[in-house]
Write a protein that holds these residues in place. Structure first.
Motif, PDB file in Angstrom:
ATOM      1  N   PHE A 177     -27.867  38.861 -33.394  1.00  0.00           N
ATOM      2  CA  PHE A 177     -29.241  38.968 -33.496  1.00  0.00           C
ATOM      3  C   PHE A 177     -29.574  40.085 -34.299  1.00  0.00           C
ATOM      4  O   PHE A 177     -29.171  41.329 -34.117  1.00  0.00           O
ATOM      5  CB  PHE A 177     -30.055  39.062 -32.114  1.00  0.00           C
ATOM      6  CG  PHE A 177     -30.148  38.249 -31.171  1.00  0.00           C
ATOM      7  CD1 PHE A 177     -31.043  37.127 -31.418  1.00  0.00           C
ATOM      8  CD2 PHE A 177     -29.032  38.140 -30.192  1.00  0.00           C
ATOM      9  CE1 PHE A 177     -30.740  36.084 -30.298  1.00  0.00           C
ATOM     10  CE2 PHE A 177     -28.818  37.044 -29.271  1.00  0.00           C
ATOM     11  CZ  PHE A 177     -29.783  35.912 -29.639  1.00  0.00           C
ATOM     12  N   GLY A 178     -30.205  39.764 -35.607  1.00  0.00           N
ATOM     13  CA  GLY A 178     -30.331  40.723 -36.653  1.00  0.00           C
ATOM     14  C   GLY A 178     -31.179  42.179 -36.155  1.00  0.00           C
ATOM     15  O   GLY A 178     -30.711  43.395 -36.729  1.00  0.00           O
ATOM     16  N   GLN A 179     -31.954  42.081 -35.318  1.00  0.00           N
ATOM     17  CA  GLN A 179     -32.689  43.257 -35.087  1.00  0.00           C
ATOM     18  C   GLN A 179     -32.256  43.937 -33.773  1.00  0.00           C
ATOM     19  O   GLN A 179     -32.887  45.000 -33.264  1.00  0.00           O
ATOM     20  CB  GLN A 179     -34.123  42.891 -34.794  1.00  0.00           C
ATOM     21  CG  GLN A 179     -34.767  42.462 -35.854  1.00  0.00           C
ATOM     22  CD  GLN A 179     -36.230  42.214 -35.942  1.00  0.00           C
ATOM     23  OE1 GLN A 179     -36.929  43.027 -35.598  1.00  0.00           O
ATOM     24  NE2 GLN A 179     -36.880  40.957 -36.194  1.00  0.00           N
ATOM     25  N   GLY A 215     -26.681  47.650 -43.741  1.00  0.00           N
ATOM     26  CA  GLY A 215     -25.917  46.976 -44.017  1.00  0.00           C
ATOM     27  C   GLY A 215     -24.647  46.976 -43.168  1.00  0.00           C
ATOM     28  O   GLY A 215     -24.060  46.214 -43.072  1.00  0.00           O
ATOM     29  N   GLN A 216     -24.233  48.174 -43.042  1.00  0.00           N
ATOM     30  CA  GLN A 216     -22.860  48.557 -42.376  1.00  0.00           C
ATOM     31  C   GLN A 216     -23.081  47.985 -41.025  1.00  0.00           C
ATOM     32  O   GLN A 216     -22.110  47.525 -40.656  1.00  0.00           O
ATOM     33  CB  GLN A 216     -22.685  50.043 -42.513  1.00  0.00           C
ATOM     34  CG  GLN A 216     -22.161  50.415 -43.842  1.00  0.00           C
ATOM     35  CD  GLN A 216     -22.128  51.907 -43.915  1.00  0.00           C
ATOM     36  OE1 GLN A 216     -22.778  52.842 -43.146  1.00  0.00           O
ATOM     37  NE2 GLN A 216     -21.176  52.478 -44.680  1.00  0.00           N
ATOM     38  N   ARG A 217     -24.198  48.172 -40.376  1.00  0.00           N
ATOM     39  CA  ARG A 217     -24.164  47.843 -38.913  1.00  0.00           C
ATOM     40  C   ARG A 217     -24.255  46.396 -38.731  1.00  0.00           C
ATOM     41  O   ARG A 217     -23.873  45.623 -37.968  1.00  0.00           O
ATOM     42  CB  ARG A 217     -25.578  48.273 -38.168  1.00  0.00           C
ATOM     43  CG  ARG A 217     -25.705  48.045 -36.538  1.00  0.00           C
ATOM     44  CD  ARG A 217     -26.857  48.350 -35.978  1.00  0.00           C
ATOM     45  NE  ARG A 217     -28.146  47.939 -36.651  1.00  0.00           N
ATOM     46  CZ  ARG A 217     -28.508  46.421 -36.443  1.00  0.00           C
ATOM     47  NH1 ARG A 217     -27.769  45.799 -35.474  1.00  0.00           N
ATOM     48  NH2 ARG A 217     -29.629  46.086 -36.919  1.00  0.00           N
ATOM     49  N   MET A 218     -25.000  45.802 -39.732  1.00  0.00           N
ATOM     50  CA  MET A 218     -24.935  44.186 -39.867  1.00  0.00           C
ATOM     51  C   MET A 218     -23.336  43.557 -40.074  1.00  0.00           C
ATOM     52  O   MET A 218     -22.981  42.621 -39.421  1.00  0.00           O
ATOM     53  CB  MET A 218     -25.815  43.603 -40.807  1.00  0.00           C
ATOM     54  CG  MET A 218     -26.017  42.196 -40.729  1.00  0.00           C
ATOM     55  SD  MET A 218     -26.490  41.573 -39.048  1.00  0.00           S
ATOM     56  CE  MET A 218     -28.025  42.533 -39.032  1.00  0.00           C
ATOM     57  N   GLY A 240     -33.963  42.917 -43.649  1.00  0.00           N
ATOM     58  CA  GLY A 240     -34.131  44.313 -44.197  1.00  0.00           C
ATOM     59  C   GLY A 240     -33.011  44.849 -45.006  1.00  0.00           C
ATOM     60  O   GLY A 240     -33.057  45.996 -45.367  1.00  0.00           O
ATOM     61  N   LEU A 241     -32.224  43.893 -45.317  1.00  0.00           N
ATOM     62  CA  LEU A 241     -30.932  44.202 -46.414  1.00  0.00           C
ATOM     63  C   LEU A 241     -31.123  44.397 -47.752  1.00  0.00           C
ATOM     64  O   LEU A 241     -32.240  43.603 -48.185  1.00  0.00           O
ATOM     65  CB  LEU A 241     -29.684  43.483 -46.003  1.00  0.00           C
ATOM     66  CG  LEU A 241     -29.168  43.320 -44.459  1.00  0.00           C
ATOM     67  CD1 LEU A 241     -27.790  42.561 -44.544  1.00  0.00           C
ATOM     68  CD2 LEU A 241     -28.977  44.848 -43.924  1.00  0.00           C
ATOM     69  N   ASP A 242     -30.681  45.252 -48.552  1.00  0.00           N
ATOM     70  CA  ASP A 242     -30.991  45.113 -49.881  1.00  0.00           C
ATOM     71  C   ASP A 242     -30.116  43.878 -50.622  1.00  0.00           C
ATOM     72  O   ASP A 242     -29.413  43.405 -50.057  1.00  0.00           O
ATOM     73  CB  ASP A 242     -30.264  46.513 -50.697  1.00  0.00           C
ATOM     74  CG  ASP A 242     -28.795  46.782 -50.315  1.00  0.00           C
ATOM     75  OD1 ASP A 242     -28.120  45.915 -50.237  1.00  0.00           O
ATOM     76  OD2 ASP A 242     -28.572  47.935 -50.290  1.00  0.00           O
ATOM     77  N   VAL A 243     -30.178  43.750 -51.864  1.00  0.00           N
ATOM     78  CA  VAL A 243     -29.620  42.584 -52.485  1.00  0.00           C
ATOM     79  C   VAL A 243     -28.159  42.642 -52.361  1.00  0.00           C
ATOM     80  O   VAL A 243     -27.576  41.484 -52.078  1.00  0.00           O
ATOM     81  CB  VAL A 243     -30.096  42.488 -54.235  1.00  0.00           C
ATOM     82  CG1 VAL A 243     -29.441  41.376 -54.710  1.00  0.00           C
ATOM     83  CG2 VAL A 243     -31.542  42.359 -54.179  1.00  0.00           C
ATOM     84  N   HIS A 275     -36.082  34.135 -42.216  1.00  0.00           N
ATOM     85  CA  HIS A 275     -37.189  33.915 -43.011  1.00  0.00           C
ATOM     86  C   HIS A 275     -36.872  34.110 -44.525  1.00  0.00           C
ATOM     87  O   HIS A 275     -37.890  33.958 -45.213  1.00  0.00           O
ATOM     88  CB  HIS A 275     -38.255  34.992 -42.711  1.00  0.00           C
ATOM     89  CG  HIS A 275     -38.991  34.779 -41.352  1.00  0.00           C
ATOM     90  ND1 HIS A 275     -39.949  33.727 -41.027  1.00  0.00           N
ATOM     91  CD2 HIS A 275     -38.775  35.041 -39.885  1.00  0.00           C
ATOM     92  CE1 HIS A 275     -40.181  33.814 -39.803  1.00  0.00           C
ATOM     93  NE2 HIS A 275     -39.771  34.480 -39.141  1.00  0.00           N
ATOM     94  N   ASP A 276     -35.826  34.164 -44.747  1.00  0.00           N
ATOM     95  CA  ASP A 276     -35.171  34.574 -46.166  1.00  0.00           C
ATOM     96  C   ASP A 276     -34.952  32.882 -46.760  1.00  0.00           C
ATOM     97  O   ASP A 276     -33.970  32.601 -46.373  1.00  0.00           O
ATOM     98  CB  ASP A 276     -34.259  35.474 -46.463  1.00  0.00           C
ATOM     99  CG  ASP A 276     -33.952  35.713 -47.729  1.00  0.00           C
ATOM    100  OD1 ASP A 276     -33.998  35.192 -48.697  1.00  0.00           O
ATOM    101  OD2 ASP A 276     -33.493  37.133 -47.993  1.00  0.00           O
ATOM    102  N   MET A 277     -35.807  32.742 -47.602  1.00  0.00           N
ATOM    103  CA  MET A 277     -35.286  31.400 -48.016  1.00  0.00           C
ATOM    104  C   MET A 277     -34.112  31.056 -49.057  1.00  0.00           C
ATOM    105  O   MET A 277     -33.502  30.077 -49.147  1.00  0.00           O
ATOM    106  CB  MET A 277     -36.524  30.663 -49.015  1.00  0.00           C
ATOM    107  CG  MET A 277     -37.698  30.389 -47.990  1.00  0.00           C
ATOM    108  SD  MET A 277     -37.562  29.488 -46.439  1.00  0.00           S
ATOM    109  CE  MET A 277     -37.453  30.669 -45.344  1.00  0.00           C
TER     110      MET A 277
END
Length: 325
Positions: A101-103, A158-161, A184-187, A213-215
């Motif tokens: 779960f991303g959050q 990003g590290q946590r994900m 919430g991550l950068d490119v 939600h990121d297409m």
């Protein structure tokens, strides 16, 4: 691998009364309001499939995922994971699942990442030699070495994900449920996560259900997409099939060597495409792929001069999804 049959979930919430003695009256006779979060959902996901599960906020995505993982019990209907019920055979099913779960993190906030992995490995009864092998493999794929001994609270998003994805894979599950893994991550971080998921699916044959939600996640990773809204399935098929179903136009820009012989208004009358702009050496056309293919358009447009260059722009995926909703 995953089957949902006539899946329904209704939540009952107490009605808050107003006025004097409201609390006492609620104790004596309580009223409830029912809300259907998931309504008659049916789908089957096979081994090795990568499926996007999308919809607006409040559509029923998270509720469905929680029923698939056994966190919630359906009001009616049935879920099967490799033939087992996640509600009745919870321990056996959990051994087959990895969930992110991303959050929310499944890691211990104040402990180093390595310690969290050791606790999770003990919970899943992963042998020490298997844990070492898996951490070496995941560490190389996700670049875990730089923060293995860092407390989780000090990790970047990003590290946590990446750490959470590794945690979900420690017991080598067959199925991954991912809820907003790139939020919430950068490119650069998104590309790293997508590359890892692509490898898991193609090389390790893992079955993945992704809500996002990121297409870009959907277009780059998923072979199939399920759209849910208001608790019901609105579409289940390929990304390309969804584009065709909605009918948003493909835009083609054609540049000619020399003057274009198009006569304004002619194309609208005779061909299943529309000329939206015409200049001396350039035409811009809109067409629906369900009516005519790009090569047919080019053959017809070639009658107005020698084509030097062609550029095609597909419909924006977010526009497609809004049409399905």
């Amino acid at each position: 691998m995953i089957t949902a049959t006539n899946l329904n979930k209704t939540f009952r919430t107490p009605v808050v009364r107003q006025g004097r003695m409201a609390g006492l009256r609620s104790l004596l006779s309580r009223e409830y309001r029912s809300k259907t979060a998931v309504n008659d959902v049916n789908f089957t996901i096979g081994r090795g499939d990568f499926v996007g599960f999308i919809g607006p906020n409040g559509a029923g995505k998270s509720t469905t995922i929680k029923m698939l993982t056994g966190i919630l019990h359906p009001t009616s209907g049935e879920v099967r994971i490799s033939g087992l019920s996640p509600q009745r055979d919870r321990r056996r099913v959990v051994a087959k699942l990895g969930v992110v779960f991303g959050q929310r993190s499944q890691l211990w906030w104040d402990l180093p990442v390595r310690d969290s992995y050791e606790i999770l490995a003990a919970m899943y009864r992963v042998r020490e030699e298997d844990l070492k092998r898996k951490l070496a493999e995941l560490g190389e794929l996700l670049g875990l070495g730089e923060f293995m001994d860092t407390p989780v609270r000090k990790l970047s998003l990003g590290q946590r994900m990446r750490a959470d994805l590794a945690a979900a894979m420690l017991h080598d599950p067959d199925i991954l449920f991912l809820d907003e893994p790139t939020i919430g991550l950068d490119v650069a971080a998104k590309q790293s996560i997508r590359g890892f998921l692509h490898k898991l699916n193609k090389e390790a044959d893992k079955t993945i259900l992704l809500t996002t939600h990121d297409m870009d996640d959907i277009e780059q990773l998923c072979e199939r997409v399920i759209v849910i809204n208001g608790g019901t399935i609105g579409y289940d098929g390929t990304v390309e099939g969804m584009r065709q179903r909605i009918g948003l136009p493909t835009i083609m820009t054609i540049r000619y060597r020399g003057a274009c012989g198009f006569a304004g208004g002619e194309a609208d009358k005779e061909y299943p495409f529309r000329v939206t702009a015409a200049e001396k050496e350039k035409l811009v056309l809109e067409f629906n792929r369900t009516d005519i293919g790009p090569m047919e358009v080019l053959q017809l447009a070639g009658g107005w001069g020698e084509i030097a260059d062609v550029h095609m722009q597909e419909p924006d995926f977010e526009d497609i999804v809004h049409r399905v909703y």
